[in-house]
Design a protein around this motif. Structure first.
Motif, PDB file in Angstrom:
ATOM      1  N   VAL A 147       0.975  74.973 -75.121  1.00 24.65           N
ATOM      2  CA  VAL A 147       2.178  75.473 -74.467  1.00 24.65           C
ATOM      3  C   VAL A 147       2.001  75.417 -72.958  1.00 24.65           C
ATOM      4  O   VAL A 147       0.982  75.878 -72.440  1.00 24.65           O
ATOM      5  N   VAL A 155       4.021  76.478 -69.321  1.00 25.72           N
ATOM      6  CA  VAL A 155       5.109  77.306 -68.810  1.00 25.72           C
ATOM      7  C   VAL A 155       5.277  77.044 -67.317  1.00 25.72           C
ATOM      8  O   VAL A 155       4.295  77.003 -66.565  1.00 25.72           O
ATOM      9  N   VAL A 186       3.384  78.798 -64.352  1.00 24.74           N
ATOM     10  CA  VAL A 186       2.018  79.113 -64.791  1.00 24.74           C
ATOM     11  C   VAL A 186       1.179  77.834 -64.803  1.00 24.74           C
ATOM     12  O   VAL A 186       0.125  77.772 -64.178  1.00 24.74           O
ATOM     13  N   HIS A 187       1.689  76.831 -65.511  1.00 27.60           N
ATOM     14  CA  HIS A 187       0.948  75.578 -65.657  1.00 27.60           C
ATOM     15  C   HIS A 187       1.448  74.478 -64.731  1.00 27.60           C
ATOM     16  O   HIS A 187       0.778  73.470 -64.543  1.00 27.60           O
ATOM     17  N   GLN A 236      13.270  80.627 -68.613  1.00 22.72           N
ATOM     18  CA  GLN A 236      12.188  79.934 -67.901  1.00 22.72           C
ATOM     19  C   GLN A 236      11.841  78.693 -68.713  1.00 22.72           C
ATOM     20  O   GLN A 236      11.908  78.711 -69.940  1.00 22.72           O
ATOM     21  N   VAL A 256       9.832  76.305 -70.792  1.00 29.62           N
ATOM     22  CA  VAL A 256       8.629  76.324 -71.623  1.00 29.62           C
ATOM     23  C   VAL A 256       8.581  75.020 -72.413  1.00 29.62           C
ATOM     24  O   VAL A 256       9.571  74.628 -73.018  1.00 29.62           O
ATOM     25  N   HIS A 292      -5.094  82.506 -69.078  1.00 29.49           N
ATOM     26  CA  HIS A 292      -3.756  82.624 -68.496  1.00 29.49           C
ATOM     27  C   HIS A 292      -3.286  84.060 -68.346  1.00 29.49           C
ATOM     28  O   HIS A 292      -2.360  84.331 -67.609  1.00 29.49           O
ATOM     29  N   PHE A 293      -3.933  84.983 -69.066  1.00 31.43           N
ATOM     30  CA  PHE A 293      -3.440  86.356 -69.053  1.00 31.43           C
ATOM     31  C   PHE A 293      -4.357  87.302 -68.319  1.00 31.43           C
ATOM     32  O   PHE A 293      -4.137  88.501 -68.331  1.00 31.43           O
ATOM     33  N   LEU A 301      -1.201  91.681 -74.151  1.00 29.82           N
ATOM     34  CA  LEU A 301      -1.788  90.351 -74.165  1.00 29.82           C
ATOM     35  C   LEU A 301      -2.645  90.129 -72.925  1.00 29.82           C
ATOM     36  O   LEU A 301      -3.728  89.542 -72.985  1.00 29.82           O
ATOM     37  N   ALA A 302      -2.177  90.642 -71.774  1.00 25.68           N
ATOM     38  CA  ALA A 302      -2.942  90.468 -70.536  1.00 25.68           C
ATOM     39  C   ALA A 302      -4.323  91.109 -70.656  1.00 25.68           C
ATOM     40  O   ALA A 302      -5.320  90.571 -70.173  1.00 25.68           O
ATOM     41  N   GLU A 311      -6.044  85.494 -73.898  1.00 24.70           N
ATOM     42  CA  GLU A 311      -5.590  84.440 -74.795  1.00 24.70           C
ATOM     43  C   GLU A 311      -6.560  84.251 -75.963  1.00 24.70           C
ATOM     44  O   GLU A 311      -6.155  84.192 -77.125  1.00 24.70           O
ATOM     45  N   ASP A 324      -0.980  78.011 -79.769  1.00 26.08           N
ATOM     46  CA  ASP A 324      -1.354  78.287 -78.388  1.00 26.08           C
ATOM     47  C   ASP A 324      -0.457  79.398 -77.895  1.00 26.08           C
ATOM     48  O   ASP A 324       0.651  79.604 -78.416  1.00 26.08           O
ATOM     49  N   SER A 372       8.495  84.654 -69.069  1.00 28.18           N
ATOM     50  CA  SER A 372       9.357  85.806 -68.831  1.00 28.18           C
ATOM     51  C   SER A 372      10.097  86.240 -70.089  1.00 28.18           C
ATOM     52  O   SER A 372      10.570  87.370 -70.171  1.00 28.18           O
TER      53      SER A 372
END
Lengths: 324, 324
Positions: free
Chosen positions: A60, A62, A65-66, A142, A144, A321-322, B14-15, B19, B136, B141
Motif C-alpha cells: 500500500v 499513501v 506518506v510514500h 486521500q 491510496v 510508517h507508524f 496502530l502508531a 506496522e 500491507d 486520513s
C-alpha cells in the motif's frame, strides 16, 4: 497535499467521468503479456500459473506518506507503486506476471492524473514482463494505491527469508542508498542531482536478478524496502543466524559521495539504512552469481545483524510508517 | 466519520504497535487451507493454482462510502470487504483460494478495531474455503480496504459476461434487494428488522453456486454488486443480446414486504436495482440447476435489459460511486 491540477476550464474529474468511464479509459488499447489469459473487464481476470502455483503480495502506498505530488509526477508514483510490489515477487525468485490495482482518491481528482498513474503502473509492469489485469477505484479523502503483484516460480521452490545457513555469503544486486539520498535532497528543498532524486521517485529493482539468484541456489532472499540492515534483520531472524556486513566492500558512487559531502552525511549510512531502492539481497552457499556483489557472511549464533563484527551505531536501522 | 474507540486509558493504536506488530498480531495462530503453500510473513505468499491458472480480482471499500462504523461493526466491515471479492471469484465459476488485504487507516486507529476487521476478513474467507495469505498496512486520513481475491477454475473455462446466447434462460442464486432495503432502513435512522439491516452489513453470497453454475453449463455469469438490472446490462452489452426479466417471478420475502410497506417502497424496486447482495445471476442454455430461480430469458437484438418487455422506468437502475 493537493493532487496536481490542470486548468479549471479543462478539468475532467473522476466524478464527471465515473468509475466505469475511468476503467475503460485506462484499460483500452493496452498490450497484455501471454500470461494474461483473460484481461480486465469481467468480474475477475485469469492469469497463467504454469507450474500450478502463484506468488502473490500486496503493498500500500499513501499520498503524503510514500510519495508527494510536488516531488514526483503521477507517472512516477505509478511506477514506484508497481516497482515496490514487483520487487517482492522477484525476491521470492519468481517472474512477475500480473498486477491488480486498488485505487482510492478524491472524487475531484483530474482524470489525466489518474491516467498518468496508470501509465506508470503499466510501464513498470511491462518492464518486469507483467500486465495490469484488474483493479477498482473508489472515492476517498486521500490518494491510496494498493497494488497486488502475481508471479510464477517456474517450477522452482520459493526463496524465503528463512533459509540462510552458517557459511553462506551475503550478496546484493541493485542500488543501495540512492533513494535515501534522493529523499534527503528533496527534503532540503533541492531538485538535483537528477540521478539521485530520480532514484527516490522511481526505484530500479533488478527484477531478473531474483530468478537468477534462485537458479544459482540462493538459500534466502529479500528485497531492500526498509533498509539493508533492517531487511537483513528479517533474514537473520527467520533463518536463526548472524549476518555480518563488511562496510568496506561498498563502492560509493561519485554522485552519492557528492551528495553526502554537500549534506554532511556519510553515504555508507544511506547504503546501510536507506529503504525504497528495492535492491535484492540474498545468501548463497558458495559464491554469488555474476552481477551480484558479496557484502558479508552468515555465521551461527543468536540472530543479529552486525556491521564489521559489531552492532551498527549509526542511528535507526530502518523505519516503520507508524512510528511516533 | 470517526472509527470506533475504546476508552482512552486502554487505547493501543496502530502508531504505538507499529506496522510489523500489527501484521504479527493478525496473522498469528490462523489456520490456512491446503491451497496456501506459503502463508504470510515473507516477501510474498505462494498459493496453489492446480490447473495452471489463477482467477484474480480487486475491490476497494472506503469508510463513509461503502460502510459506516456507526452502522456496522469492524468485524462486519471485514466480512463485507471479503464477500465482495470472493463473490467476484465465484462469478467466474471459480472456487476462492486466497485473499490479500491492503489496509490504509489513521495512525490513531485502535488496534482492536483493526484486529476485528481482520477477524471478519478471515471468517468470510474461511466460509468460502480461502485463507488470508498476505497484506500491507499504511497510515492514511480515512480507512480504505483494498482486497484482492484469488481462485481456482478447477480445469473449467471461466464463465465470463460475454457468453449469453438467444434462447438461454436467465437465473439467479442468492438474495436480491435485501441489502438495499437494509440501507433504506439504516438511512432513516432505524436499526431493525435485524435480518434486513444485517443483509446490508454482511452480504451472504452463494459462493458454491458459482462453480455449480459452471459445471451446469452456464454461458455467462456476473455477481450483483451494482443492482440486478445494471449488472445484467454488463452481460447484455458483453454478449450482444437482449435480456428480458419477468417481474412476476420474484417472490418477495415477508420481511422485505413489511419494510417496503413501512417505508412506502415497492420491494420489487429493491430487487431489480439494489446492489451489494452479491447474488449470482447467470444464463443457461437449457434450464437452471437446482437452487437457481429462472427470472427471465435472452433474445437477439440491440443490447438492452428489459423488465416485462419494456425498459424499466422505476428509477436509476444502478449507481456509480462518483456520480455527481
Amino acid at each position: 497535499m493537493p493532487t496536481p491540477s490542470t486548468p479549471a476550464e479543462k478539468k475532467i474529474t473522476l466524478a464527471a467521468l465515473g468509475e466505469f468511464g475511468l476503467i475503460s479509459s485506462v484499460t483500452a488499447g493496452r498490450t497484455q503479456p501471454a500470461s494474461t489469459l483473460l484481461g480486465p473487464g469481467d468480474d475477475a481476470a485469469v492469469v497463467a500459473a504454469p507450474d500450478g502455483r502463484v506468488v502473490a503480495c500486496t503493498d500500500v502506498l499513501v499520498e503524503g506518506v510514500h510519495f508527494r505530488f510536488d516531488w514526483s509526477s503521477p507517472e512516477q508514483v505509478g511506477r514506484k507503486a508497481a516497482a515496490a510490489n514487483l520487487a517482492d515477487v522477484a525476491a521470492m525468485g519468481a517472474v512477475p506476471t500480473a498486477l491488480l490495482v486498488g485505487l482510492a482518491c478524491p472524487a475531484d481528482t483530474d482524470v489525466p492524473v489518474l491516467q498518468a498513474i496508470t501509465d506508470g503502473l503499466w510501464a513498470e509492469a511491462a518492464a518486469a514482463g507483467a500486465g495490469v489485469v484488474g483493479g477498482d477505484v473508489a472515492a476517498s479523502s486521500q490518494l491510496v494505491l494498493s497494488v497486488t503483484a502475481l508471479g510464477s516460480l517456474e517450477g522452482r521452490p520459493p526463496v524465503t527469508r528463512g533459509g540462510a545457513r552458517p557459511g553462506d555469503v551475503v550478496a546484493v544486486a541493485g542500488r543501495l542508498g540512492w533513494a535515501a539520498a534522493g529523499w534527503a535532497v528533496l527534503a532540503r528543498g533541492f531538485r538535483s542531482p537528477v540521478a539521485v532524486v530520480g532514484a527516490h521517485r522511481v526505484p530500479e529493482p533488478p527484477y531478473a536478478a531474483g530468478p537468477q539468484a534462485a537458479r544459482a541456489g540462493a538459500t534466502s532472499m529479500i528485497d531492500v524496502s526498509d533498509g539493508l540492515l533492517a531487511d537483513l534483520g528479517h533474514v537473520a531472524g527467520a533463518s536463526g543466524v548472524v549476518i555480518d556486513v563488511r562496510s568496506s566492500v561498498f563502492s560509493v558512487a561519485g554522485r552519492l559521495a557528492d551528495v553526502g559531502q554537500a549534506l554532511g552525511v556519510d553515504p555508507v549510512h544511506w547504503i546501510l539504512t536507506g529503504g525504497e531502492d528495492h535492491a535484492l539481497v540474498a545468501t548463497f552457499p558458495s559464491g554469488a552469481p555474476e552481477g551480484w556483489t558479496v557484502i558479508g557472511s552468515v555465521s551461527a549464533g543468536e540472530p543479529a545483524v552486525l556491521v564489521d563484527g559489531r552492532p551498527y551505531e549509526g542511528g535507526p536501522a530502518g523505519w516503520e510508517h507508524f512510528s511516533p
